[in-house]
Design a protein around this motif. Sequence first.
Motif, mmCIF file in Angstrom:
data_model
loop_
_atom_site.group_PDB
_atom_site.id
_atom_site.type_symbol
_atom_site.label_atom_id
_atom_site.label_comp_id
_atom_site.label_asym_id
_atom_site.label_seq_id
_atom_site.Cartn_x
_atom_site.Cartn_y
_atom_site.Cartn_z
ATOM 1 N N GLU A 113 0.804 -1.217 0.000
ATOM 2 C CA GLU A 113 0.000 0.000 0.000
ATOM 3 C C GLU A 113 0.848 1.283 0.000
ATOM 4 O OE1 GLU A 113 0.230 -1.581 4.270
ATOM 5 O OE2 GLU A 113 -0.071 -2.380 2.254
ATOM 6 N N ASP A 114 2.149 1.151 0.188
ATOM 7 C CA ASP A 114 3.026 2.329 0.219
ATOM 8 C C ASP A 114 3.106 2.971 -1.164
ATOM 9 O OD1 ASP A 114 3.609 2.066 2.904
ATOM 10 O OD2 ASP A 114 5.398 0.833 2.553
ATOM 11 N N LYS A 115 2.867 4.252 -1.202
ATOM 12 C CA LYS A 115 2.990 5.008 -2.447
ATOM 13 C C LYS A 115 4.264 5.850 -2.483
ATOM 14 C CE LYS A 115 -0.866 3.469 -4.051
ATOM 15 N NZ LYS A 115 -0.806 2.430 -5.122
ATOM 16 N N GLU A 116 4.841 6.058 -1.309
ATOM 17 C CA GLU A 116 6.040 6.889 -1.232
ATOM 18 C C GLU A 116 6.867 6.469 -0.023
ATOM 19 O OE1 GLU A 116 6.833 11.508 -0.190
ATOM 20 O OE2 GLU A 116 5.638 11.144 -2.021
ATOM 21 N N ILE A 117 8.189 6.384 -0.194
ATOM 22 C CA ILE A 117 9.118 6.051 0.885
ATOM 23 C C ILE A 117 10.236 7.087 0.873
ATOM 24 C CG2 ILE A 117 10.843 4.407 1.719
ATOM 25 C CD1 ILE A 117 8.145 3.356 2.238
ATOM 26 N N THR A 118 10.477 7.698 2.017
ATOM 27 C CA THR A 118 11.574 8.664 2.114
ATOM 28 C C THR A 118 12.796 7.968 2.720
ATOM 29 O OG1 THR A 118 10.059 10.512 2.409
ATOM 30 C CG2 THR A 118 12.342 10.859 3.096
ATOM 31 N N THR A 119 13.923 8.061 2.036
ATOM 32 C CA THR A 119 15.153 7.417 2.486
ATOM 33 C C THR A 119 16.283 8.441 2.546
ATOM 34 O OG1 THR A 119 16.037 6.877 0.313
ATOM 35 C CG2 THR A 119 14.386 5.384 1.210
ATOM 36 N N SER A 120 17.431 7.994 3.027
ATOM 37 C CA SER A 120 18.588 8.896 3.112
ATOM 38 C C SER A 120 19.128 9.246 1.737
ATOM 39 C CB SER A 120 19.698 8.247 3.938
ATOM 40 O OG SER A 120 20.120 7.038 3.329
ATOM 41 N N PHE A 121 18.861 8.389 0.722
ATOM 42 C CA PHE A 121 19.415 8.651 -0.608
ATOM 43 C C PHE A 121 18.402 9.302 -1.538
ATOM 44 C CE2 PHE A 121 17.790 4.308 -0.577
ATOM 45 C CZ PHE A 121 16.986 4.274 -1.703
ATOM 46 N N GLY A 122 17.169 9.499 -1.075
ATOM 47 C CA GLY A 122 16.162 10.144 -1.915
ATOM 48 C C GLY A 122 14.761 9.662 -1.572
ATOM 49 N N ARG A 123 13.813 10.087 -2.369
ATOM 50 C CA ARG A 123 12.409 9.735 -2.160
ATOM 51 C C ARG A 123 11.965 8.774 -3.257
ATOM 52 N NH1 ARG A 123 7.877 12.307 -4.081
ATOM 53 N NH2 ARG A 123 9.215 13.982 -4.884
ATOM 54 N N LEU A 124 11.492 7.593 -2.845
ATOM 55 C CA LEU A 124 11.014 6.586 -3.795
ATOM 56 C C LEU A 124 9.499 6.657 -3.897
ATOM 57 C CD1 LEU A 124 13.058 3.331 -3.055
ATOM 58 C CD2 LEU A 124 12.994 4.582 -5.205
ATOM 59 N N THR A 125 8.958 6.656 -5.141
ATOM 60 C CA THR A 125 7.516 6.665 -5.345
ATOM 61 C C THR A 125 7.112 5.413 -6.124
ATOM 62 O OG1 THR A 125 7.786 8.016 -7.348
ATOM 63 C CG2 THR A 125 7.318 9.169 -5.281
ATOM 64 N N PHE A 126 5.921 4.922 -5.818
ATOM 65 C CA PHE A 126 5.388 3.702 -6.440
ATOM 66 C C PHE A 126 3.992 4.018 -6.993
ATOM 67 C CE2 PHE A 126 8.291 2.697 -3.059
ATOM 68 C CZ PHE A 126 9.081 1.662 -3.547
ATOM 69 N N ASP A 127 3.852 3.995 -8.304
ATOM 70 C CA ASP A 127 2.587 4.361 -8.934
ATOM 71 C C ASP A 127 2.195 3.342 -9.993
ATOM 72 O OD1 ASP A 127 2.211 6.978 -7.637
ATOM 73 O OD2 ASP A 127 3.980 7.562 -8.800
ATOM 74 N N GLU A 128 0.936 2.871 -9.956
ATOM 75 C CA GLU A 128 0.426 2.033 -11.028
ATOM 76 C C GLU A 128 0.070 2.919 -12.221
ATOM 77 O OE1 GLU A 128 -2.718 -0.588 -9.927
ATOM 78 O OE2 GLU A 128 -1.547 -1.593 -8.359
#
Length: 436
Positions: A323-338
């Motif tokens: 269900e995660d659409k966005e994850i914030t990490t130390s190396f950047g922001r990851l987005t997950f979109d269908e």
Amino acid sequence: MLQTFQKHLDEKLDMLHGSRLLLAISGGLDSVVLTYLCHQLKLKVSLAHCNFNLRAAESDADEEFVLALADDLELDVFIESFETEIYAKEQGISIQMAARELRYNWFFELAEQLDFDYILTAHHADDNLETFLINLTRGTGLEGLTGIPEVSDKIVRPLLSFSRETLETYAQKEHIEWREDASNASTKYLRNKLRHDVIPTLKEMNPRLLQNFQTTISNLQDSQDLIDDAVVKIQKKLVTVDNDQIKLDIKKLKKLSNPKAYLYQLLKDFNFTSWDDVVNLLNAQSGKQVFSATHRLLKDREFLLLCELDSVSEKHLISVQKEDKEITTSFGRLTFDEVDAISETSKNTIYTDADQLKYPLSIRKWQEGDLFYPLGMKGKKKLSKYFKDEKLSLIDKENVWILFSGEDVVWIIGRRPDERFKVTDNTTTILKIEVH
């Protein structure tokens, strides 16, 4: 002295006029005299006093004295109490270093919160001489012999050209009272031993010691300016910055007349102490490294690579739920979109067959033995071999993050996706994954 002080401000420190000033006051001669001088010149000054709780009733008496002085002169005053001994033990540092950290951290907090333009401290010419001698006895480079700067960031030291004798004569003439710190009389500490035993002897031998010292400091500062200019020119030729990594060209360094001296000037702000080890990296095998408290210097083929320790120390695992659409990490922001279809791809964007993914996904640093199936190729390849083919440095490799589905690599993030999760004619759901 008031006229001389005003002339000094007009000629060298004109920015203090009209500025909001926070004056660090202990209650001793130096800071009290500075308070009176600023008050008489109608500067916009407020007082800041630290109670370090190191001398029991004496510390409290200093605080009461400062409060009374502020009241007499109708000045705003800020008081902060510190448990200095506890802080020193927690940080593993000396009492003197703890007191320094505590007071300067507090001064800068006050300045930021209350919009003070400058922080004034009452260091004088004798303090400058003491610092010079301390650095000289401990061993230092030219920079350690150029004395205390009159202006450093927000900190200004308006009394630096005045001797303690001048301040005391002025205080006595104006009937100014101050507090004496009994610990200053002890020769337990190096600074006090220099103050009470060494410097009086030097002054007896040469009554113009302070004046000559000021000339020497000025000459040394001129020499430092020349060095700084030369280093800037060299830096442009052999130093490059790639993301959070600084690269020094070894071949160009070796061609310089004194590589050791230039290495020191280029790296002096990164807390290295083992300078012989730093120089030896020039002829060391790739993979050799030297650490400071904050940075690492690594020999990697034709370059010395400098990076912060924090940037290579992360080892934790990041979990990604369906269900995660966005994850914030130390190396950047990851987005997950269908999405309905594949559009333009890039090294920061991949498209995967969502039905092939097994949740939770995970993100971690690569490990020895990891392998993947590079997109567009047949067969598998170890990540270590892929990194070698891509000519990644050791530091680059340590900063690579991998997106996994179970034990299978989905994406070497920002570099190459895995063949097994690519979109095909049979794909019904496309997941776009992007790093920003």
